[in-house]
Design an enzyme around this catalytic site. Structure first.
Site, PDB file in Angstrom:
ATOM      1  N   CYS A   1       1.119 -10.100  20.145  1.00 36.31           N
ATOM      2  CA  CYS A   1       0.345  -9.525  19.042  1.00 36.31           C
ATOM      3  C   CYS A   1       0.845 -10.146  17.744  1.00 36.31           C
ATOM      4  O   CYS A   1       2.021 -10.003  17.394  1.00 36.31           O
ATOM      5  CB  CYS A   1       0.493  -8.011  18.981  1.00 36.31           C
TER       6      CYS A   1
ATOM      7  N   LYS B   1      -2.141   5.380  11.774  1.00 33.90           N
ATOM      8  CA  LYS B   1      -1.167   4.887  10.810  1.00 33.90           C
ATOM      9  C   LYS B   1      -1.902   4.109   9.706  1.00 33.90           C
ATOM     10  O   LYS B   1      -2.736   3.254   9.994  1.00 33.90           O
ATOM     11  CB  LYS B   1      -0.190   3.945  11.508  1.00 33.90           C
TER      12      LYS B   1
ATOM     13  N   LYS C   1      -2.907  -2.231   6.601  1.00 36.24           N
ATOM     14  CA  LYS C   1      -3.793  -3.078   5.811  1.00 36.24           C
ATOM     15  C   LYS C   1      -5.252  -2.887   6.230  1.00 36.24           C
ATOM     16  O   LYS C   1      -6.149  -2.809   5.408  1.00 36.24           O
ATOM     17  CB  LYS C   1      -3.377  -4.535   6.006  1.00 36.24           C
TER      18      LYS C   1
ATOM     19  N   CYS D   1       2.049  -7.561  15.074  1.00 38.31           N
ATOM     20  CA  CYS D   1       3.427  -7.091  15.284  1.00 38.31           C
ATOM     21  C   CYS D   1       4.411  -8.250  15.272  1.00 38.31           C
ATOM     22  O   CYS D   1       5.609  -8.038  15.157  1.00 38.31           O
ATOM     23  CB  CYS D   1       3.582  -6.398  16.630  1.00 38.31           C
TER      24      CYS D   1
ATOM     25  N   CYS E   1      -3.601  -4.600  21.321  1.00 43.60           N
ATOM     26  CA  CYS E   1      -2.280  -4.098  20.925  1.00 43.60           C
ATOM     27  C   CYS E   1      -2.420  -2.609  20.620  1.00 43.60           C
ATOM     28  O   CYS E   1      -3.343  -2.212  19.908  1.00 43.60           O
ATOM     29  CB  CYS E   1      -1.800  -4.847  19.680  1.00 43.60           C
TER      30      CYS E   1
ATOM     31  N   HIS F   1       0.847  -1.199   0.000  1.00 40.78           N
ATOM     32  CA  HIS F   1       0.000   0.000   0.000  1.00 40.78           C
ATOM     33  C   HIS F   1       0.881   1.246   0.000  1.00 40.78           C
ATOM     34  O   HIS F   1       2.115   1.167  -0.071  1.00 40.78           O
ATOM     35  CB  HIS F   1      -1.002  -0.035   1.149  1.00 40.78           C
TER      36      HIS F   1
ATOM     37  N   HIS G   1       3.999   1.355   2.390  1.00 34.80           N
ATOM     38  CA  HIS G   1       5.178   0.577   1.991  1.00 34.80           C
ATOM     39  C   HIS G   1       5.919   1.298   0.859  1.00 34.80           C
ATOM     40  O   HIS G   1       7.149   1.379   0.843  1.00 34.80           O
ATOM     41  CB  HIS G   1       4.779  -0.819   1.498  1.00 34.80           C
TER      42      HIS G   1
ATOM     43  N   HIS H   1      -2.043  -2.217  16.560  1.00 34.27           N
ATOM     44  CA  HIS H   1      -3.062  -2.818  15.683  1.00 34.27           C
ATOM     45  C   HIS H   1      -4.487  -2.679  16.195  1.00 34.27           C
ATOM     46  O   HIS H   1      -5.433  -2.969  15.465  1.00 34.27           O
ATOM     47  CB  HIS H   1      -2.723  -4.291  15.431  1.00 34.27           C
TER      48      HIS H   1
HETATM   49  N1  MSP Z   1       8.346  -7.488   8.079  1.00 30.97           N
HETATM   50  C1  MSP Z   1       8.537  -6.405   8.977  1.00 30.97           C
HETATM   51  C2  MSP Z   1       9.870  -5.742   8.742  1.00 30.97           C
HETATM   52  C3  MSP Z   1      11.063  -6.595   8.851  1.00 30.97           C
HETATM   53  S1  MSP Z   1      12.526  -5.741   8.484  1.00 30.97           S
HETATM   54  C4  MSP Z   1      13.739  -6.751   8.939  1.00 30.97           C
HETATM   55  C5  MSP Z   1       7.410  -5.399   8.796  1.00 30.97           C
HETATM   56  N2  MSP Z   1       6.808  -5.415   7.619  1.00 30.97           N
HETATM   57  S2  MSP Z   1       5.574  -4.481   7.172  1.00 30.97           S
HETATM   58  O1  MSP Z   1       5.049  -5.024   5.955  1.00 30.97           O
HETATM   59  O2  MSP Z   1       4.675  -4.298   8.246  1.00 30.97           O
HETATM   60  O3  MSP Z   1       6.229  -3.155   6.712  1.00 30.97           O
HETATM   61  C6  MSP Z   1       6.755  -2.284   7.594  1.00 30.97           C
HETATM   62  C7  MSP Z   1       7.295  -1.058   6.931  1.00 30.97           C
HETATM   63  O4  MSP Z   1       6.453  -0.551   5.881  1.00 30.97           O
HETATM   64  C8  MSP Z   1       7.327   0.064   7.938  1.00 30.97           C
HETATM   65  O5  MSP Z   1       8.397  -0.029   8.785  1.00 30.97           O
HETATM   66  C9  MSP Z   1       7.420   1.244   7.024  1.00 30.97           C
HETATM   67  O6  MSP Z   1       8.726   1.365   6.556  1.00 30.97           O
HETATM   68  C10 MSP Z   1       6.464   0.857   5.914  1.00 30.97           C
HETATM   69  N3  MSP Z   1       5.118   1.311   6.233  1.00 30.97           N
HETATM   70  C11 MSP Z   1       4.018   0.533   6.439  1.00 30.97           C
HETATM   71  N4  MSP Z   1       2.956   1.338   6.704  1.00 30.97           N
HETATM   72  C12 MSP Z   1       3.343   2.613   6.689  1.00 30.97           C
HETATM   73  C13 MSP Z   1       2.703   3.851   6.842  1.00 30.97           C
HETATM   74  N5  MSP Z   1       1.429   3.958   7.072  1.00 30.97           N
HETATM   75  N6  MSP Z   1       3.460   4.965   6.715  1.00 30.97           N
HETATM   76  C14 MSP Z   1       4.795   4.917   6.435  1.00 30.97           C
HETATM   77  N7  MSP Z   1       5.437   3.774   6.307  1.00 30.97           N
HETATM   78  C15 MSP Z   1       4.733   2.608   6.443  1.00 30.97           C
HETATM   79  O7  MSP Z   1       7.166  -4.632   9.694  1.00 30.97           O
END
Ligand code: MSP
Length: 537
Positions: free
Chosen positions: A137, A313, A316, A140, A162, A28, A31, A165
């Site tokens: 959680c 934030k 998903k 997380c 959590c 999304h 990411h 979430h």
């Molecule tokens: N799989 C773990 C990370 C492991 S790294 C060794 C994880 N994945 S995640 O799919 O949840 O993605 C996390 C990352 O996506 C966040 O740390 C951030 O960099 C990015 N983001 C996800 N949602 C976000 C926002 N709403 N805003 C900005 N960045 C975001 O955690």
């Protein structure tokens, strides 16, 4: 996935990473925000002439993925393969992400090395067997402390949630293996102290320092209640905790345990880009794991803020309902890459709105930048038959443009290349664009054109040559942010035959004046930033 720019050999690469993303769903806006930032940073360093390694990938083990796959009636591996090939890789390609590698934690090149790393920690006495009971959680993939939980309301009344979430935690009790994380608190604090830039921004650093000062608990690094993960080498009833597995991607992807020369030429990362939600894993657990294994620590952990929706934030379960593709369809890929970095101060939270994006697109990209490019090319076409003229009457007004450019280059390089202040760096280039527009308004080449004397024609040539040189520099400086439109501009200026490919132009040389070749063919190429279509209802 094409690396751009030439590479030096011998020196250590400037190594940038994104988090590896969970593949429980398609990517999304949040990411994409981190991944675009990493891409701009890497492209910037490549255009400094540095050797660069940009890594992204996917985090595929753990309970969250396993449950999603089950809910969709496929095996976890099938689920991951599908999402990676149909959603994640295509989006990065679509967004022009020039990553050098894409690591998946289910690849054998990763899993074998993870086992070795953990075995090594075990052999060094860093891991022991114990038990743990606490609230977990799954979102997380982390045990929580009771103090941080929220009280549920409505559907969740009577349950503990959590804080990230807003979903109920599960009470887990397990026989696990533990990593002696608690022993690393003092060493970590020492490292933060000695390396003030290790965690960015300042607010993130303070949060981590306070957290570590309170004392660290040992970390459960294995799970035995499900089996979607890398097996613990000495006890195959356990799988390695998904975060230990995931963090190691930064080492396994660059030759840890297989290619020592490559590993030393790349590792450790200069910048780990992370969302602030996963800061502690990167700024506490990861360095402790490296210390325990005698490996060098990364240069910096840079936390980006959150893209927010409705004050929360974006995630998903909490989306704007807008996908990256919907925005690129409307605004184009380049504008998309530019907008989030331009509009939100990196490190701080920010919200997206169609209105703000539309307003900035129209004023900065279409009016200030795009119009400048097309006007200059059109005038060179009209007055000089498309042949780039020479500046024979360079005077004070032109000196001011040269000085403005020098300032823009220095500021943008410092902001983007060093401080990760993308917004400040991009703003410096757009300030310069405004200055060039002001110069044209003052110099009025369309009026000077009517003066057919030698002097008049020399002025006209000088004004347009100056504007073309300025645009040449803009193409170079904006190439890391907006590669497609920069390339169009490069072609319209007829720069390539003399100067070579755009990606090989160096940022530090961008302010060198008179680089374009007199007589080169300037064409009024495609409009850089077309008028926006009417938004769909
Ligand atoms: N799989 C773990 C990370 C492991 S790294 C060794 C994880 N994945 S995640 O799919 O949840 O993605 C996390 C990352 O996506 C966040 O740390 C951030 O960099 C990015 N983001 C996800 N949602 C976000 C926002 N709403 N805003 C900005 N960045 C975001 O955690």
């Amino acid at each position: 996935m094409a690396a751009t720019g030439s590479e030096q050999t011998g020196s250590k690469a400037f190594y940038v990473s994104t988090p590896i993303y969970y593949v429980n769903d398609a990517p999304h806006l949040g990411h994409a925000y981190t991944t675009v930032a990493g891409d701009v940073l890497s492209r910037w360093h490549r255009q400094r002439g540095e050797k660069v390694w940009y890594l992204t990938g996917t985090d595929e083990h753990g309970q969250k993925i396993m449950r999603t796959a089950e809910a969709n009636g496929v095996s976890p591996q099938e689920w991951c393969d599908r999402l990676v090939e149909e959603a994640w890789k295509p989006l990065w390609e679509h967004l022009d992400i020039a990553n050098d590698d894409f690591i998946r934690t289910t690849e054998q090149r990763h899993t074998d090395r993870v086992r070795e790393f953990v075995q090594d920690l075990y052999d060094r006495g860093e891991i022991y067997q114990g038990g743990y009971e606490g609230p977990y959680c799954v979102g997380c993939e982390e045990y929580k402390t009771t103090g941080e939980l929220l009280d549920g309301e409505g559907d969740f009344a009577g349950q503990k949630l959590c804080p990230i979430h807003k979903k109920p935690v599960e009470m887990l009790k397990e026989e696990n293996y533990f990593f002696k994380l608690s022993e690393y608190g003092p060493k970590l604090l020492e490292h933060y102290e000695a390396n003030p830039g290790f965690i960015q921004p300042e607010s993130a650093r303070n949060e981590v320092v306070n957290f570590v000062r309170q004392g660290l608990e040992d970390l459960s690094i294995s799970r035995s209640t499900f089996d979607w993960g890398v097996k613990v080498p000495w006890d195959d009833k356990h799988v390695i905790y998904v975060w230990i597995d995931a963090l190691l991607n930064y080492a396994t992807a660059v030759g840890y345990g297989t290619d020592q020369a490559r590993f030393e030429g790349t590792f450790p990362a200069d910048v780990h880009l992370v969302g602030k939600d996963i800061l502690r894993f990167h700024a506490v657990i990861w360095p402790a794991m490296l210390m325990a294994n005698g490996l060098p620590l990364p240069g910096r952990i840079a936390a980006n803020g959150w893209l927010m929706v409705g004050g929360e934030k974006m995630s998903k379960s909490n989306l704007t309902g807008i996908s990256p593709q919907q925005l690129t369809e409307h605004f184009g890929v380049d504008a998309y890459r530019w907008y989030f970095l331009r509009a939100i101060a990196f490190g701080q939270d920010g919200s997206f709105s169609w209105e703000d994006f539309t307003a900035r697109y129209t004023s900065e990209l279409a009016n200030d930048y795009g119009n400048l490019a097309s006007r200059v090319a059109a005038m060179i076409g009209k007055y000089f038959g498309g042949e780039l003229p020479e500046a024979t009457a360079h005077g004070e007004a032109e000196d001011a443009i040269v000085a403005g450019l020098e300032k823009a280059v220095a500021t943008a390089d410092e902001r983007i290349g060093e401080e990760l202040d993308f917004s400040g760096g991009i703003a410096a280039v757009f300030e310069f664009i405004k200055q060039v527009n002001g110069y044209l308004t003052e110099q009025e080449p369309w009026k000077v054109a009517k003066d057919k004397s030698d002097e008049g024609q020399a002025r006209l040539a000088t004004i347009l040559r100056t504007a073309a040189e300025a645009l040449r520099a803009c193409a170079v400086l904006l190439n890391p942010v907006m590669p497609e439109s920069s390339q169009k501009l490069w072609e319209s200026l007829g720069a390539e035959p003399h100067l070579g490919p755009l990606a090989e132009q160096r940022v530090p040389d961008a302010a060198k004046w008179n680089q374009l070749a007199t007589g080169s063919t300037v064409t009024k190429g495609a409009v850089l930033f077309p008028r926006l279509p009417e938004p769909k209802e």
